[in-house]
Design a protein around this motif. Structure first.
Motif, mmCIF file in Angstrom:
data_model
loop_
_atom_site.group_PDB
_atom_site.id
_atom_site.type_symbol
_atom_site.label_atom_id
_atom_site.label_comp_id
_atom_site.label_asym_id
_atom_site.label_seq_id
_atom_site.Cartn_x
_atom_site.Cartn_y
_atom_site.Cartn_z
ATOM 1 N N THR A 178 3.197 -84.516 63.335
ATOM 2 C CA THR A 178 4.044 -83.776 62.985
ATOM 3 C C THR A 178 4.366 -83.042 61.329
ATOM 4 O O THR A 178 4.492 -84.290 61.114
ATOM 5 N N ILE A 179 4.344 -82.237 60.807
ATOM 6 C CA ILE A 179 4.736 -82.028 59.249
ATOM 7 C C ILE A 179 5.779 -80.863 59.174
ATOM 8 O O ILE A 179 6.114 -80.195 60.074
ATOM 9 N N VAL A 180 6.775 -81.115 58.292
ATOM 10 C CA VAL A 180 7.776 -79.860 58.219
ATOM 11 C C VAL A 180 6.837 -79.270 56.720
ATOM 12 O O VAL A 180 6.585 -79.406 56.195
ATOM 13 N N ASP A 181 7.343 -77.818 58.414
ATOM 14 C CA ASP A 181 5.753 -76.900 56.828
ATOM 15 C C ASP A 181 6.268 -76.855 55.362
ATOM 16 O O ASP A 181 5.398 -76.593 54.585
ATOM 17 N N ASP A 182 7.847 -76.669 54.795
ATOM 18 C CA ASP A 182 7.999 -76.768 54.249
ATOM 19 C C ASP A 182 8.310 -77.300 52.643
ATOM 20 O O ASP A 182 7.833 -77.184 51.600
ATOM 21 N N LEU A 183 7.327 -78.739 53.049
ATOM 22 C CA LEU A 183 7.692 -80.126 52.216
ATOM 23 C C LEU A 183 5.625 -80.878 52.436
ATOM 24 O O LEU A 183 5.430 -81.552 51.357
ATOM 25 N N VAL A 184 5.129 -80.905 53.465
ATOM 26 C CA VAL A 184 3.680 -80.599 53.252
ATOM 27 C C VAL A 184 2.460 -78.993 54.090
ATOM 28 O O VAL A 184 2.976 -79.121 54.699
ATOM 29 N N SER A 185 1.582 -79.598 52.866
ATOM 30 C CA SER A 185 0.669 -78.915 53.403
ATOM 31 C C SER A 185 -0.854 -79.455 53.865
ATOM 32 O O SER A 185 -1.073 -80.736 53.185
ATOM 33 N N VAL A 186 -1.529 -79.716 55.041
ATOM 34 C CA VAL A 186 -1.967 -80.371 55.874
ATOM 35 C C VAL A 186 -3.754 -80.279 54.918
ATOM 36 O O VAL A 186 -3.970 -81.402 55.254
ATOM 37 N N ASP A 187 -4.118 -79.468 54.575
ATOM 38 C CA ASP A 187 -5.011 -79.227 52.867
ATOM 39 C C ASP A 187 -4.339 -80.003 52.225
ATOM 40 O O ASP A 187 -5.991 -80.618 51.924
ATOM 41 N N ASN A 188 -3.918 -80.447 51.646
ATOM 42 C CA ASN A 188 -3.160 -80.896 51.150
ATOM 43 C C ASN A 188 -3.303 -82.635 50.891
ATOM 44 O O ASN A 188 -4.023 -83.721 50.745
ATOM 45 N N LEU A 189 -3.204 -82.438 52.171
ATOM 46 C CA LEU A 189 -2.595 -83.651 53.326
ATOM 47 C C LEU A 189 -4.288 -84.422 52.495
ATOM 48 O O LEU A 189 -4.585 -85.407 52.734
ATOM 49 N N LYS A 203 1.869 -63.353 57.866
ATOM 50 C CA LYS A 203 2.017 -62.777 56.683
ATOM 51 C C LYS A 203 2.565 -61.714 56.046
ATOM 52 O O LYS A 203 3.122 -60.349 55.566
ATOM 53 N N ALA A 204 2.193 -61.226 56.956
ATOM 54 C CA ALA A 204 2.937 -59.070 57.378
ATOM 55 C C ALA A 204 4.512 -59.015 57.506
ATOM 56 O O ALA A 204 5.231 -58.539 56.837
ATOM 57 N N SER A 205 4.722 -60.000 58.116
ATOM 58 C CA SER A 205 6.191 -60.052 58.723
ATOM 59 C C SER A 205 7.307 -60.964 56.811
ATOM 60 O O SER A 205 8.605 -60.281 56.477
ATOM 61 N N GLY A 206 6.365 -61.079 56.191
ATOM 62 C CA GLY A 206 7.216 -62.221 54.792
ATOM 63 C C GLY A 206 8.186 -62.920 55.231
ATOM 64 O O GLY A 206 8.998 -63.466 54.853
ATOM 65 N N LYS A 207 8.522 -63.145 56.801
ATOM 66 C CA LYS A 207 9.484 -63.803 56.991
ATOM 67 C C LYS A 207 9.397 -66.092 56.782
ATOM 68 O O LYS A 207 7.946 -66.072 57.852
ATOM 69 N N LYS A 208 9.689 -66.684 56.588
ATOM 70 C CA LYS A 208 9.486 -67.827 57.201
ATOM 71 C C LYS A 208 10.326 -68.275 57.553
ATOM 72 O O LYS A 208 11.765 -68.334 56.727
ATOM 73 N N LYS A 209 10.028 -69.699 58.731
ATOM 74 C CA LYS A 209 11.710 -70.624 59.504
ATOM 75 C C LYS A 209 11.878 -71.727 58.216
ATOM 76 O O LYS A 209 10.959 -71.504 57.267
ATOM 77 N N GLU A 210 12.979 -71.485 58.467
ATOM 78 C CA GLU A 210 13.633 -72.490 57.106
ATOM 79 C C GLU A 210 13.403 -73.791 57.680
ATOM 80 O O GLU A 210 13.530 -74.216 58.377
ATOM 81 N N SER A 211 12.915 -74.839 57.358
ATOM 82 C CA SER A 211 11.966 -76.052 57.591
ATOM 83 C C SER A 211 11.658 -75.897 58.665
ATOM 84 O O SER A 211 11.728 -76.945 59.727
ATOM 85 N N GLY A 212 10.866 -75.596 59.268
ATOM 86 C CA GLY A 212 10.071 -75.024 60.238
ATOM 87 C C GLY A 212 9.040 -76.182 60.506
ATOM 88 O O GLY A 212 8.414 -77.279 59.035
ATOM 89 N N LYS A 213 8.774 -76.653 61.653
ATOM 90 C CA LYS A 213 7.679 -78.178 62.047
ATOM 91 C C LYS A 213 6.742 -77.059 62.859
ATOM 92 O O LYS A 213 6.636 -76.017 63.182
ATOM 93 N N SER A 214 5.164 -78.423 62.732
ATOM 94 C CA SER A 214 4.400 -77.942 63.398
ATOM 95 C C SER A 214 3.119 -79.109 63.693
ATOM 96 O O SER A 214 4.053 -80.348 62.874
ATOM 97 N N SER A 215 2.777 -78.496 65.060
ATOM 98 C CA SER A 215 2.100 -80.722 64.836
ATOM 99 C C SER A 215 0.376 -79.780 65.201
ATOM 100 O O SER A 215 0.079 -78.774 65.797
#
Length: 230
Positions: free
Chosen positions: A194-205, A131-143
């Motif tokens: 595994t989710i692609v951060d730009d496409l899927v929100s775990v909370d919404n899932l 949040k502080a950096s204001g940057k977000k990786k493109e097509s980042g993934k999370s497990s």
């Protein structure tokens, strides 16, 4: 205490390994470790399906290696005709910071256990940094590791898992799973995804799919146990 196995690629060796994994999820301890990597590397090919416990363990370790890596040290394991444990290369985990207290406490390092205070703090720090950096990786993934709980002990857990996996979204990939006892005859489904951060929100899932019709016929609630950036 080091554990020894005899020729895991032979019929007798696979049988012994299958008996060993009948009552445990990992080769040693309560989390995936270098001991699991050592035995996994010693197998020349995926185990035959008749060795149910070995096959279940093998598929789980395969999923961990693809998603988040394995960082546990283990107790030490030797296999006749295989390389020593320290010679086995281990992919880096998403977050390898653990304290000496965590290494000594099996309850804190259980892969499918409750999230520790240290893990919660680390997750909060990572979120604050992003949040502080204001940057977000493109097509980042999370497990993500998730607990899926049924309504009661009469819920068909096989149908519950089928209902969960029936949710298909762009950027969502279901991984390894297992059933774990909760109490009073009730079990919960523990599943990795595994989710692609730009496409899927775990909370919404969870809110829009896993606890909504028709999946909520089997699912009472879902809890996020672990969330790591890849």
């Amino acid at each position: 205490m080091a554990v020894a196995f005899f020729s895991v690629n032979s019929e007798s060796g696979l049988k012994k390994l299958d008996e060993c994994l009948l009552t445990r999820s990992y080769i040693t301890g309560y989390q995936a470790s270098k001991d699991d990597i050592t035995v996994h590397a010693a197998l020349s090919k995926p185990p035959p399906p008749e060795y149910v416990n070995v096959a279940r363990w093998y598929n789980h370790i395969e999923a961990l290696l693809r998603i988040s890596g394995v960082s546990g040290e283990g107790c030490g394991v030797t296999i006749e005709g295989s390389a020593p444990a320290e010679a086995v290369a281990t992919p880096p985990a998403a977050d390898t910071k653990t304290s000496a207290a965590e290494d000594d406490d099996d309850d804190d390092v259980d892969l499918f256990g409750e999230e520790t205070e240290e893990e919660k703090k680390a997750a909060e720090e990572r979120a604050a940094a992003v949040k502080a950096s204001g940057k977000k990786k493109e097509s980042g993934k999370s497990s993500v590791l998730m607990d899926v709980k049924p309504w009661d002990d009469e819920t068909d857990m096989k149908k519950l898992e089928e209902a969960v996996r029936s949710v298909k979204l762009d950027g969502l990939l279901w991984g390894a799973s297992k059933l774990a006892p909760v109490g009073y005859g009730i079990k919960k489904l523990q599943i990795m995804l595994t989710i692609v951060d730009d496409l899927v929100s775990v909370d919404n899932l969870i809110e829009d799919y896993l606890t909504a019709e028709p999946v909520n016929e089997y699912v009472q609630s879902c809890d996020i146990v672990a969330f790591n950036k890849i």
